[in-house]
Design a protein around this motif. Sequence first.
Motif: not given
Length: 444
Positions: A113, A133, A136, A142-143, A148, A161, A169, A399, A402
């Motif tokens: 993350p 990466f 979020s 969290q991730i 993913l 994670p 997570a 990201c 994030n």
Amino acid sequence: TGTVTSLKVIGEAPAAPTVVIPADSKPAILGGTPVRSHPFPDWPIIGENDRQAWSKVLTSGTWNRGPRVALFEETWAKMLGCRHVIATSSGTSALYTSLAALEVGPGDEVIVPPYTFIATISTVLLHHAVPVFVDSDPKTFQIDATKLEAAITDRTRCLLPVHLGGNVADMDRILEISRAHSIPVLEDACQSHLAEWRGKKVGTLGKLGCFSFQASKNLNSGEGGAICGQDDNLMAECASFHNAGRGYEVDSDGNLVPQRGAGFAYARAGDNRRMTEFQGTLLLEQLQRLEAQSRTREENAAYLTQALKEIDGIKPAQHYAGCTRNAYHLYMFRYDPEGFAGLKRSQFLKALQAEGIPCSSGYGPLNREPFLKQTLQSRAFRTIYGERYLGELIERNHCPENDRLCEEAVWLSQTRLLGDQSDMDQIVTAIKKIQNAASEIARL
């Protein structure tokens, strides 16, 4: 999987507190009286048991790894419901050792993350692997496990994670992906002592799990860490690496022990990541208070959430349905200036601190930190990966969620939650005072 719920103690949610703010109550940043004039509970909490136990180690002369560290490993393993625990010199050491045992190295990718402490990333880089990466989930901090699988390539060696801030997570989805692609999960549980996913302690769900006992952590020995795992061979590799490469095996009682004649004989290239008796002793003594402190944090967090979620512009972090216990190393919420007449987050933080409520803006976006680009452009990484791959990697590491989270986050550390409900009322009062005068504060 992926469903989020408001953070609360499992069971009955507490009634929302009623906090009435007088219309003429002036914020401290505008010259009014601060809501709070005395500090929150000190950290660490030091008892007579800590002093006596530490003194015994001092006079014993056994300062390096010894029986107290071994007893801590046994005790922590039982608390977690885990077969093996290896104590290390830090949480960073635990991560570094675990990645070595999983044979992460040059040419490999590790999925991480972007919202975490730098050790999650730097330990990957120190093995000359690259962090990939995954964005979020701003609701939980969290991730985002739904993103993913798209990040997996034929280079992916490990899923890493982070259970950030004491939260957990989305382990259902992460473990499902792990099984589907035969990629091991290494849990960074450095901030989540005693947190649970569907009744199981975090750190015990993946191939390996890592904890930190650094000075700010809910279980604290100044510096320190631990690795937990169920697999005898993998944990023997961790034990070997953390003890200069000396060989380890599992005895007839199921314990990890040095191989016979391993004093100056070595099974692999290793490192010194061992914990000292001073650290192990402090952890054993601090453990006596951990459960009670954890319950206090949970109760206060539930009470605080009930109040803050009613304030326009304040969005407490949520958790996934599978999270059956949150450790609350951090109490986190997102701040929306629109609920505060456009007041900038930086001004909100200053005003909250002026009321006697310590707070911070939390992490920045690690995937955009200059150190990352500098490392990836180093001679070693250019030799291993080549310019083209590294250029494409930087493009993959955007990201946007994030980035937004890093602009909205507000943190209260775990010590804010160790008092009583009147302390929570003061936090709520301070925020409401700021909201009532937000337009005036914005003109400062």
